[in-house]
Design a protein around this motif. Structure first.
Motif, short mmCIF file in Angstrom:
data_model
loop_
_atom_site.label_atom_id
_atom_site.label_comp_id
_atom_site.label_asym_id
_atom_site.label_seq_id
_atom_site.Cartn_x
_atom_site.Cartn_y
_atom_site.Cartn_z
N PRO A 211 1.14 -1.20 0.05
CA PRO A 211 -0.07 -0.56 -0.12
C PRO A 211 0.98 1.21 -0.45
O PRO A 211 2.30 1.32 0.41
N LEU A 212 0.41 1.90 -0.31
CA LEU A 212 1.05 3.96 -0.36
C LEU A 212 1.01 4.07 1.08
O LEU A 212 0.82 3.72 1.76
N GLY A 213 2.71 4.30 1.16
CA GLY A 213 3.32 5.34 2.10
C GLY A 213 3.92 3.82 3.20
O GLY A 213 4.58 3.72 3.98
N THR A 214 4.59 2.89 1.62
CA THR A 214 5.35 1.82 2.48
C THR A 214 6.43 1.31 1.39
O THR A 214 6.90 0.35 2.09
N PHE A 215 6.39 1.78 0.53
CA PHE A 215 8.09 1.82 -0.69
C PHE A 215 7.97 2.99 -1.32
O PHE A 215 7.13 3.85 -1.19
N CYS A 216 9.09 2.35 -1.72
CA CYS A 216 9.29 4.01 -2.49
C CYS A 216 10.22 3.33 -4.44
O CYS A 216 9.79 2.19 -4.52
N LEU A 217 10.19 3.84 -5.20
CA LEU A 217 9.59 4.00 -6.77
C LEU A 217 10.91 3.84 -7.63
O LEU A 217 12.02 4.70 -7.26
N PRO A 218 11.47 3.09 -7.98
CA PRO A 218 12.91 2.85 -9.01
C PRO A 218 13.07 4.94 -9.28
O PRO A 218 11.57 5.93 -9.84
N VAL A 219 14.43 5.15 -10.02
CA VAL A 219 14.13 6.75 -10.13
C VAL A 219 12.96 6.56 -11.41
O VAL A 219 13.00 7.82 -12.39
N ASN A 220 13.89 5.31 -12.51
CA ASN A 220 12.76 6.08 -13.80
C ASN A 220 10.89 5.90 -13.75
O ASN A 220 10.65 6.02 -14.43
N LEU A 221 10.95 5.16 -12.60
CA LEU A 221 9.57 5.07 -12.63
C LEU A 221 8.71 6.05 -11.85
O LEU A 221 7.59 6.09 -11.27
N ASP A 222 9.66 6.27 -10.69
CA ASP A 222 8.97 7.97 -9.57
C ASP A 222 8.63 8.60 -9.71
O ASP A 222 7.91 9.83 -9.52
N GLY A 223 8.97 9.46 -11.18
CA GLY A 223 7.79 10.85 -12.24
C GLY A 223 8.60 11.68 -12.21
O GLY A 223 8.32 12.52 -12.04
N GLN A 224 10.15 11.48 -11.64
CA GLN A 224 11.13 13.20 -12.11
C GLN A 224 11.15 13.73 -12.94
O GLN A 224 10.60 15.10 -13.45
N PHE A 225 11.05 12.24 -13.45
CA PHE A 225 11.13 13.03 -15.61
C PHE A 225 9.60 12.75 -16.58
O PHE A 225 10.12 12.40 -16.98
N GLY A 226 8.59 12.22 -15.57
CA GLY A 226 7.86 11.83 -16.09
C GLY A 226 6.97 13.47 -17.33
O GLY A 226 7.33 14.52 -17.26
N VAL A 227 6.65 12.60 -18.15
CA VAL A 227 5.98 13.16 -20.08
C VAL A 227 5.02 14.23 -19.45
O VAL A 227 5.49 15.35 -20.35
N ASN A 228 4.17 13.90 -18.48
CA ASN A 228 3.36 15.46 -18.18
C ASN A 228 3.38 16.13 -17.32
O ASN A 228 2.75 16.75 -16.72
N ARG A 229 4.98 15.98 -16.73
CA ARG A 229 5.51 17.06 -16.18
C ARG A 229 5.35 18.18 -16.48
O ARG A 229 5.54 18.53 -17.46
N SER A 230 4.54 19.44 -15.33
CA SER A 230 4.80 20.76 -15.93
C SER A 230 6.32 21.98 -16.00
O SER A 230 6.86 21.84 -15.53
N SER A 231 6.77 21.86 -17.04
CA SER A 231 7.46 23.28 -17.17
C SER A 231 7.58 24.40 -16.34
O SER A 231 8.71 24.95 -16.70
N THR A 232 5.97 24.78 -15.77
CA THR A 232 6.12 25.85 -14.74
C THR A 232 6.83 26.25 -13.59
O THR A 232 6.68 25.09 -13.52
N PHE A 233 5.81 27.12 -13.02
CA PHE A 233 6.84 27.15 -11.64
C PHE A 233 6.01 26.13 -10.79
O PHE A 233 4.62 26.71 -10.99
N CYS A 234 5.82 25.13 -10.02
CA CYS A 234 4.98 24.28 -9.30
C CYS A 234 5.31 24.68 -7.57
O CYS A 234 6.19 25.53 -7.58
#
Length: 609
Positions: A211-234
């Motif tokens: 369940p959520l809150g008990t694991f972390c994700l590999p770098v290629n799947l954690d979304g740091q470089f997701g294709v739908n990430r906004s390029s503007t100030f978050c």
């Protein structure tokens, strides 16, 4: 007599100093705007409030005096640089009448250099009064101090400064970087809180579903470089998908039911995205969302299992029983809302769920299960049985169960409302003698008044007496109406009910009330089944089984059904039960099936005549 050398030297220095070319006085954009407003006859007080702070040098000098001096200086410069305008400008200075068009010519003719801010300048010279007040609250007085503050605090420097906000912070950052005289503006990298050392989720092994809150994700799947990430100030500090989801769920920390439901849908999507789609959540596109919608219709067996604790190795995101169409529709709507939030805070560039249609759902005849309400006879038998059992001194659990049941069945409260009610919420009616009223907080954080029956007051007094307390004691106003008599020896229960002088007494949890009621129903069932052989006319075995199988929410339906059928107006029932729509209350005006059957019987009886 010749002058002394020091006198000669001093005279020479003075003469030289009179020829030193002092730098021209410069003006800011606010000064030009203020002068334009002054030429348009705007009141000087209005100009001061719009463009200057109370301690701006211009205001301290005397704003009108400053603007007149500024106007005259501009005229002199314009005459010096453009002699052709000398006559017109001299006349304008004498009369004091300069039109907006003439002022434009004046500024252009003066050929002024753009003012350059310096680190020593007061922030009030360059920034708007509202911004100045906000920055001075953090001890920022000069532009140099402002630039240093930004560099030290990092990209989120504006957080914690009241009435500033992200949008204005971006504008200020852009302005600071445009002026190299203020130094380099390089905010420190955003500091990210250290995450707990969670186990890394293996996307190739569905046996590791957690369940959520008990694991972390590999770098290629954690979304740091997701294709739908906004390029503007978050607007949130989340650097990856799990952190962004945490930010969204944090909005519901005071709504435990909503939090649990939304978390369940989001963790299902995360696990599917990692194990099945093999891509980050922030890289999901419309076709991926359509695939997930098909997936929840028949999840992989590895994703399904029996109900288990979230920390158990047997935990699975989906139940063994397939999701209903309405549950699938709810899942899509929850995910669409979550992605909308992530778009609004500029974590995602767009919401692919907006292009996904909700699963089709059959419109139920009766969406609320009012048929689960107990018949009035069964309800009264249940109350009387618990009352009789409560007469035995040792049956304290029956006395508290009766109080809980009456709050639901005689007042129409939900379980979540029962556990929140304090003694201070219960008081005699100011209008009718012998009637008690209770204030409760229901759905959508909406307060409402509900009546409390005399027998509920009697049951509550007996429960409080089991604690050695008096329900009418004014010193116990902050105590919950229902407090456990015994605490299970579990860590969560002991932590919740551990009494300290600096903490208030804790009442039941929602799940504990459920267990309390169901256990009491089992005891009543055993007693009634034993008596059914001796008194077969009281209740049939089927009726007893139906009563024992009732959920606590069925008693709320019982109140609605009995109240309407005994003549309480539907408007009052709607207010008491907290229905947002009167059509919901109408469902209690006899069940629809019962009403149809009665009307049909009357119609068929006419044919038989």
């Amino acid at each position: 007599m010749p002058p002394r050398p020091e006198e000669t030297e001093g005279t020479t220095d003075m003469a030289q100093n009179t020829h030193v070319l002092l730098p021209d006085e410069t003006f800011t954009r606010a000064d030009y705007t203020a002068l334009r407003a002054y030429c348009l006859k705007l009141p000087i007080e209005r100009i001061a409030s719009l463009y200057y702070g109370e301690d701006s040098p211009q205001v301290e000098e005397g704003l009108e005096r400053f603007l007149i001096r500024m106007r005259d200086l501009l005229v002199e410069r314009a005459i010096e640089n453009q002699p052709a305008f000398a006559t017109a400008l001299t006349h304008a200075r004498k009369t004091g009448n300069i039109s907006a068009k003439a002022l434009d010519i004046l500024i252009q003719a003066a050929d002024l250099k753009a003012p350059v801010p310096s680190r020593e300048d007061a922030i009030g010279k360059w920034l708007r009064p509202r911004t100045v007040r906000s920055l001075r609250g953090d001890g920022i007085d000069t532009l140099g101090a402002f630039a240093d503050f930004v560099n030290e605090r990092g990209e989120a420097w504006w957080r914690g400064i009241p009435r500033l906000g992200a949008k204005r912070a971006v504008i200020l950052m852009t302005w600071l970087r445009q002026h190299k005289t203020l130094g380099d503006i390089n905010p420190a990298p955003r500091r990210v809180a250290q995450m707990p050392a969670y186990e890394l989720l293996d996307p190739e092994r569905t046996s590791t579903l957690k369940p959520l809150g008990t694991f972390c994700l590999p770098v290629n799947l954690d979304g740091q470089f997701g294709v739908n990430r906004s390029s503007t100030f978050c607007f949130i500090t989340a650097m990856d998908d799990l952190a962004a989801i945490d930010c969204y769920l944090a909005r519901f920390e005071h709504q435990p039911h909503t939090l649990r439901a939304y978390r369940k849908e989001l963790e299902r999507l995360v696990l599917w995205s990692v194990h099945v789609a093999k891509k980050p959540v922030s890289s999901l596109l419309v076709d991926d969302c359509e695939s997930y919608k098909r997936f929840i219709q028949a999840p992989n067996r590895a994703f399904c299992g029996r109900t288990a604790q979230r920390g158990s190795a047997l935990w699975r995101p989906f139940a063994e029983k397939p999701m209903t169409a309405s549950s699938q529709r709810y899942a899509v709507q929850v995910l669409r809302a979550a992605f909308n939030y992530l778009v609004k805070v500029r974590y995602l560039a767009g919401n692919p769920w907006e292009a996904v249609r909700d699963p089709q759902v059959i419109q139920l005849i009766n969406p609320i299960k009012v048929e689960r309400a107990l018949p009035p006879e069964s309800w009264e038998t249940l109350v009387e049985t618990l009352r009789r059992r409560g007469e035995v001194q040792d049956n304290r659990q029956d006395r508290i169960a009766l109080a809980a049941l009456l709050l639901m069945g005689d007042s129409g409260l939900r379980r979540s409302e029962v556990v929140r009610v304090l003694r201070a919420d219960l008081r005699p009616s100011e209008h009718v003698h012998g009637v008690w009223m209770m204030t409760t907080l229901g759905k959508r954080n909406k307060q409402r008044l509900v009546p409390v029956s005399p027998r509920t007051i009697v049951a509550l007094r007996k429960h409080w007496a089991d604690h050695g307390l008096d329900l009418y004691d004014p010193a116990e106003q902050e105590r919950p109406l229902l407090v456990p008599l015994t605490v299970p020896p579990t860590g969560a229960a002991l932590a919740r009910h551990q009494h300290r002088e600096d903490t208030a007494v804790q009442g039941y949890s929602v799940n504990a009330v459920y267990a309390l009621v169901k256990t009491a129903l089992s005891r009543v069932k055993e007693e009634l089944l034993a008596l059914s052989a001796e008194m077969p006319d009281e209740m049939t075995v089927e009726q007893i089984e139906t009563m024992a199988a009732a959920s606590p929410h069925a008693f709320r339906h019982t109140f609605g059904t009995v109240a309407v059928e005994q003549g309480m107006s539907q408007a009052v029932v709607q207010d008491v039960m907290g229905h947002a729509d009167s059509s919901t209350t109408k469902l209690y005006s006899k069940s629809r099936a019962k009403h149809i059957a009665e009307e049909a019987a009357r119609f068929y009886a006419q044919d038989n005549k």
